[in-house]
Design a protein around this motif. Sequence first.
Motif, mmCIF file in Angstrom:
data_model
loop_
_atom_site.group_PDB
_atom_site.id
_atom_site.type_symbol
_atom_site.label_atom_id
_atom_site.label_comp_id
_atom_site.label_asym_id
_atom_site.label_seq_id
_atom_site.Cartn_x
_atom_site.Cartn_y
_atom_site.Cartn_z
ATOM 1 N N THR A 299 1.046 -1.188 -0.162
ATOM 2 C CA THR A 299 0.044 -0.241 0.252
ATOM 3 C C THR A 299 0.987 1.487 0.332
ATOM 4 O O THR A 299 1.887 1.325 0.932
ATOM 5 C CB THR A 299 -0.826 -0.672 0.717
ATOM 6 O OG1 THR A 299 -1.632 -1.002 1.134
ATOM 7 C CG2 THR A 299 -1.850 1.329 1.617
ATOM 8 N N SER A 300 0.614 1.697 -0.936
ATOM 9 C CA SER A 300 1.331 3.591 -0.748
ATOM 10 C C SER A 300 0.850 3.831 0.122
ATOM 11 O O SER A 300 -0.044 4.367 0.498
ATOM 12 C CB SER A 300 1.153 4.109 -2.225
ATOM 13 O OG SER A 300 1.760 5.198 -2.036
ATOM 14 N N VAL A 301 2.247 4.914 0.455
ATOM 15 C CA VAL A 301 2.354 5.328 2.217
ATOM 16 C C VAL A 301 2.813 6.950 1.925
ATOM 17 O O VAL A 301 3.204 7.587 2.790
ATOM 18 C CB VAL A 301 1.915 4.916 3.426
ATOM 19 C CG1 VAL A 301 1.401 3.624 3.483
ATOM 20 C CG2 VAL A 301 3.814 4.197 3.198
ATOM 21 N N ILE A 302 3.352 7.369 0.418
ATOM 22 C CA ILE A 302 4.292 8.379 0.332
ATOM 23 C C ILE A 302 3.516 9.541 0.641
ATOM 24 O O ILE A 302 1.931 9.980 0.664
ATOM 25 C CB ILE A 302 3.974 8.459 -1.123
ATOM 26 C CG1 ILE A 302 4.762 7.397 -1.600
ATOM 27 C CG2 ILE A 302 4.875 9.924 -1.494
ATOM 28 C CD1 ILE A 302 5.457 7.881 -3.334
ATOM 29 N N GLY A 303 3.665 10.588 1.770
ATOM 30 C CA GLY A 303 3.300 11.516 2.652
ATOM 31 C C GLY A 303 2.283 11.358 3.693
ATOM 32 O O GLY A 303 2.019 12.376 4.505
ATOM 33 N N ASP A 304 1.994 9.871 3.838
ATOM 34 C CA ASP A 304 1.456 9.850 5.817
ATOM 35 C C ASP A 304 2.358 9.736 6.853
ATOM 36 O O ASP A 304 1.177 10.337 7.970
ATOM 37 C CB ASP A 304 0.547 8.069 5.320
ATOM 38 C CG ASP A 304 -0.657 8.041 3.998
ATOM 39 O OD1 ASP A 304 -0.375 9.490 3.114
ATOM 40 O OD2 ASP A 304 -1.173 7.326 3.935
ATOM 41 N N GLU A 305 3.669 9.866 6.394
ATOM 42 C CA GLU A 305 4.368 9.411 7.713
ATOM 43 C C GLU A 305 5.229 10.641 7.498
ATOM 44 O O GLU A 305 5.603 10.860 6.512
ATOM 45 C CB GLU A 305 4.641 8.172 7.804
ATOM 46 C CG GLU A 305 3.615 7.458 7.810
ATOM 47 C CD GLU A 305 3.143 6.622 9.352
ATOM 48 O OE1 GLU A 305 3.539 8.408 10.314
ATOM 49 O OE2 GLU A 305 2.165 5.787 9.189
ATOM 50 N N ASP A 306 5.545 11.157 9.043
ATOM 51 C CA ASP A 306 6.458 11.637 8.778
ATOM 52 C C ASP A 306 8.154 10.796 8.571
ATOM 53 O O ASP A 306 8.321 10.175 10.372
ATOM 54 C CB ASP A 306 6.928 12.651 10.348
ATOM 55 C CG ASP A 306 8.274 13.349 10.650
ATOM 56 O OD1 ASP A 306 8.702 12.520 11.713
ATOM 57 O OD2 ASP A 306 8.298 14.591 9.961
ATOM 58 N N PRO A 307 8.626 10.843 8.455
ATOM 59 C CA PRO A 307 9.542 9.794 8.139
ATOM 60 C C PRO A 307 10.270 9.433 9.484
ATOM 61 O O PRO A 307 11.232 8.376 9.517
ATOM 62 C CB PRO A 307 10.541 10.245 7.050
ATOM 63 C CG PRO A 307 10.279 11.512 6.171
ATOM 64 C CD PRO A 307 8.946 11.928 6.856
ATOM 65 N N SER A 308 11.120 10.927 9.332
ATOM 66 C CA SER A 308 12.074 10.667 10.991
ATOM 67 C C SER A 308 11.701 10.337 12.224
ATOM 68 O O SER A 308 12.526 9.076 12.715
ATOM 69 C CB SER A 308 12.598 11.816 11.746
ATOM 70 O OG SER A 308 13.823 11.741 12.225
ATOM 71 N N ALA A 309 10.099 10.344 12.268
ATOM 72 C CA ALA A 309 9.809 10.138 13.476
ATOM 73 C C ALA A 309 9.238 8.605 13.218
ATOM 74 O O ALA A 309 9.219 7.910 14.244
ATOM 75 C CB ALA A 309 8.588 10.639 13.850
ATOM 76 N N TYR A 310 8.933 8.269 12.384
ATOM 77 C CA TYR A 310 8.082 6.367 11.530
ATOM 78 C C TYR A 310 9.772 6.044 12.139
ATOM 79 O O TYR A 310 9.208 5.318 12.700
ATOM 80 C CB TYR A 310 8.107 6.697 10.381
ATOM 81 C CG TYR A 310 7.411 5.177 10.246
ATOM 82 C CD1 TYR A 310 6.490 5.133 10.912
ATOM 83 C CD2 TYR A 310 7.912 4.567 9.570
ATOM 84 C CE1 TYR A 310 5.301 3.805 9.734
ATOM 85 C CE2 TYR A 310 7.665 3.199 9.009
ATOM 86 C CZ TYR A 310 6.276 2.456 9.876
ATOM 87 O OH TYR A 310 5.833 1.743 8.730
ATOM 88 N N VAL A 311 10.598 6.044 11.421
ATOM 89 C CA VAL A 311 11.879 5.455 11.871
ATOM 90 C C VAL A 311 12.412 5.489 13.101
ATOM 91 O O VAL A 311 12.676 4.311 13.293
ATOM 92 C CB VAL A 311 12.587 6.119 10.258
ATOM 93 C CG1 VAL A 311 14.250 4.849 10.491
ATOM 94 C CG2 VAL A 311 12.282 5.869 9.111
ATOM 95 N N LYS A 312 12.250 6.690 13.387
ATOM 96 C CA LYS A 312 12.529 6.397 14.730
ATOM 97 C C LYS A 312 11.355 5.191 16.165
ATOM 98 O O LYS A 312 11.803 4.306 16.694
ATOM 99 C CB LYS A 312 12.881 7.490 15.332
ATOM 100 C CG LYS A 312 12.844 7.665 17.267
ATOM 101 C CD LYS A 312 12.745 8.977 17.566
ATOM 102 C CE LYS A 312 13.465 8.738 19.236
ATOM 103 N NZ LYS A 312 12.677 10.813 19.940
ATOM 104 N N SER A 313 10.491 5.604 15.604
ATOM 105 C CA SER A 313 9.623 4.088 16.516
ATOM 106 C C SER A 313 9.813 3.318 16.178
ATOM 107 O O SER A 313 9.503 1.836 17.149
ATOM 108 C CB SER A 313 8.001 4.887 16.336
ATOM 109 O OG SER A 313 7.213 4.908 15.089
#
Length: 329
Positions: A299-313
């Motif tokens: 599922t494409s999620v481009i633009g749905d997540e703040d990448p830095s915060a997501y990767v940290k989680s």
Amino acid sequence: MFRQLKKAAGLAAAILATTTMISTAQADAYPEKAITLVVPYGAGGASDLAGRALAETARNYTDGQPVVVVNKTGNGGMSGAKFVTEQKPDGYTLLLSRVGMALYPAVYADSPVGWDAYTFLGILESTPMILAVNANSDIKTIDDLIAKIKDSNGATTYAASGPTAIDGFSVQALLSDVGLDPLTASTLVPYKGGSALAAALLGGHVDFLAIAAGSLMPHIEAGKMRPLMVYSPKRMAALPDVPTAKELGYTQAGQVGGWSGLYAPKDLPADVVAKWTEILGKVATDAQWLDLAAKRGSTSVIGDEDPSAYVKSQFELYNGMAKKFGYIQ
């Protein structure tokens, strides 16, 4: 003296104006040559398919410059990741990241690359993982599998890239959820790459596995594999009758899942970041990208997540599991 100072000031202003014009021209010109997209895993697997889909779609928006996929494998994906972090931050070498870029440093204190050693350009897709058996197996349901594992005294086998790879954690999280030792209840048989893992199950060399949907869907659709459970927030449209780990009440397994992102070396110039924000914004609605994602079961999620915060989680999730399972003392 005044005339000399005035002349010097004028010269400095001219130099500054020229430098600004050159900088602006360089920013406007990016990209001026081919862009290398490093996929840190082998050809044919979920990461490779995602990388090639991105390259094929993004080149429509890179001002005529190609995006060339290069596979650089080794060390759980970290060899390719390290290679990218060592390149000049000019936007011409990028990384098709996977969950392993967060998971590996979450487990190994001596990881060659930290989870945050990049410029994060975006999270691209959510990639469900599927727990599956060979279609000829006598295992029909997830309950059958768990019962067989409990009775086998560690003799059942599953294929994975490694014990601390995402496809290792996918099984270990499930084992832990049902009260079994995640490291000894079933025996891991290592293979490299999604295609090799799938081949191991097809060939009857292992009893089960839980890997990215992109590597399994063609075999499931061909009737050669039987899906038992999916690791995703909701059921897959292509497998509407297959339950998710979350709905079955598997707390840890319900948090496991694959994803793809786009990274660059640290300190990527703001104008290049802006260019890729623009490119990804166009990719997000591109029919070709969406079609290829659907075919991979993603599922494409481009633009749905703040990448830095997501990767940290994600780093924090797997760091917690690594401690619980005993990989970190």
